[in-house]
Design a protein around this motif. Structure first.
Motif, PDB file in Angstrom:
ATOM      1  N   LEU A  17       0.811  -1.222   0.000  1.00  0.00           N
ATOM      2  CA  LEU A  17       0.000   0.000   0.000  1.00  0.00           C
ATOM      3  C   LEU A  17       0.846   1.275   0.000  1.00  0.00           C
ATOM      4  N   GLN A  20       1.176   1.738  -3.630  1.00  0.00           N
ATOM      5  CA  GLN A  20      -0.137   2.123  -4.172  1.00  0.00           C
ATOM      6  C   GLN A  20      -0.409   3.610  -3.896  1.00  0.00           C
ATOM      7  N   PRO A 147      -2.705  -4.496  -0.951  1.00  0.00           N
ATOM      8  CA  PRO A 147      -4.077  -4.504  -1.472  1.00  0.00           C
ATOM      9  C   PRO A 147      -4.685  -5.909  -1.345  1.00  0.00           C
TER      10      PRO A 147
END
Ligand code: NAD
Length: 172
Positions: A17, A20, A147
């Motif tokens: 993440l 991300q 994720p």
């Protein structure tokens, strides 16, 4: 147009993440992102667990809603840092700006005269491939750091078992 196309490279072992968050913020600044999957030749090692194809899958699934066009390109390492930027350029669509927080990556692109932008680190102590692999091996919770699609892929390919086997924590 290529001034609105950016390059971002990582090993993504695994994709988490922190990555991300960086990609979502880059997506607000440019029209297209070229994502280099670095060290594409490595897999099945404690620090480089996943194949390039597995990492392509993780990122393709997680970035379905990114909202900007992106290209995911596996890139093998080469033994000569001084020509690495040329190697990257030979493998990617043209770009004018690079996003990275990796000191060596920043230095090599800046020496080549290419603009590098850094993004803030997002809770680096936990959103780090090293920490995620440590937790996987220790049997601690790691799923919240990646994720949900990455969790599914790691389970589908037996990533946890692979890591334990490679680390000598499990017998064959
Ligand atoms: P990485 O997956 O650790 O990180 C990718 C990027 O995300 C980096 O810019 C990193 O700083 C950033 N990041 C990571 N966690 C973050 C967080 N929590 N918040 C915000 N940002 C975060 O990958 P890496 O090791 O930086 O990848 C560089 C790749 O380039 C490697 O594959 C390396 O081998 C390759 N490389 C190769 C050569 C060569 O072949 N000669 C030379 C230089 C670099």
């Amino acid at each position: 147009m290529d001034s609105r196309r950016a390059f971002y490279i990582g090993r993504f072992q695994p994709y988490h993440l922190g990555h991300q968050t960086v990609l979502e913020s880059i997506a607000h600044e440019v029209d297209e992102i070229i994502i280099g999957i670095g060290s594409a030749q490595t897999s099945h090692e404690q620090d480089d667990l996943f194949t390039a194809g597995e990492r392509v899958l993780m990122m393709t699934r997680a970035l379905e809603d990114l909202g900007v066009k992106h290209y995911i390109i596996p890139i093998e390492d080469i033994q000569r840092n001084s020509v690495w930027v040329s190697h990257i350029i030979s493998m990617t669509p043209p770009f004018k700006v690079v996003y990275s927080n990796n000191p060596l990556v920043i230095r090599l692109f800046e020496e080549a005269g290419i603009e590098v932008r850094q993004s803030p680190m997002y809770q680096r102590e936990q959103y780090s491939g090293t920490e995620i692999r440590r937790r996987m091996l220790a049997g601690e919770g790691w799923e919240s750091l990646v994720p949900s699609s990455t969790v599914d892929i790691i389970k589908e390919i037996g990533g946890l078992e692979r890591l334990k086997l490679i680390s000598g924590r499990d017998s064959i």
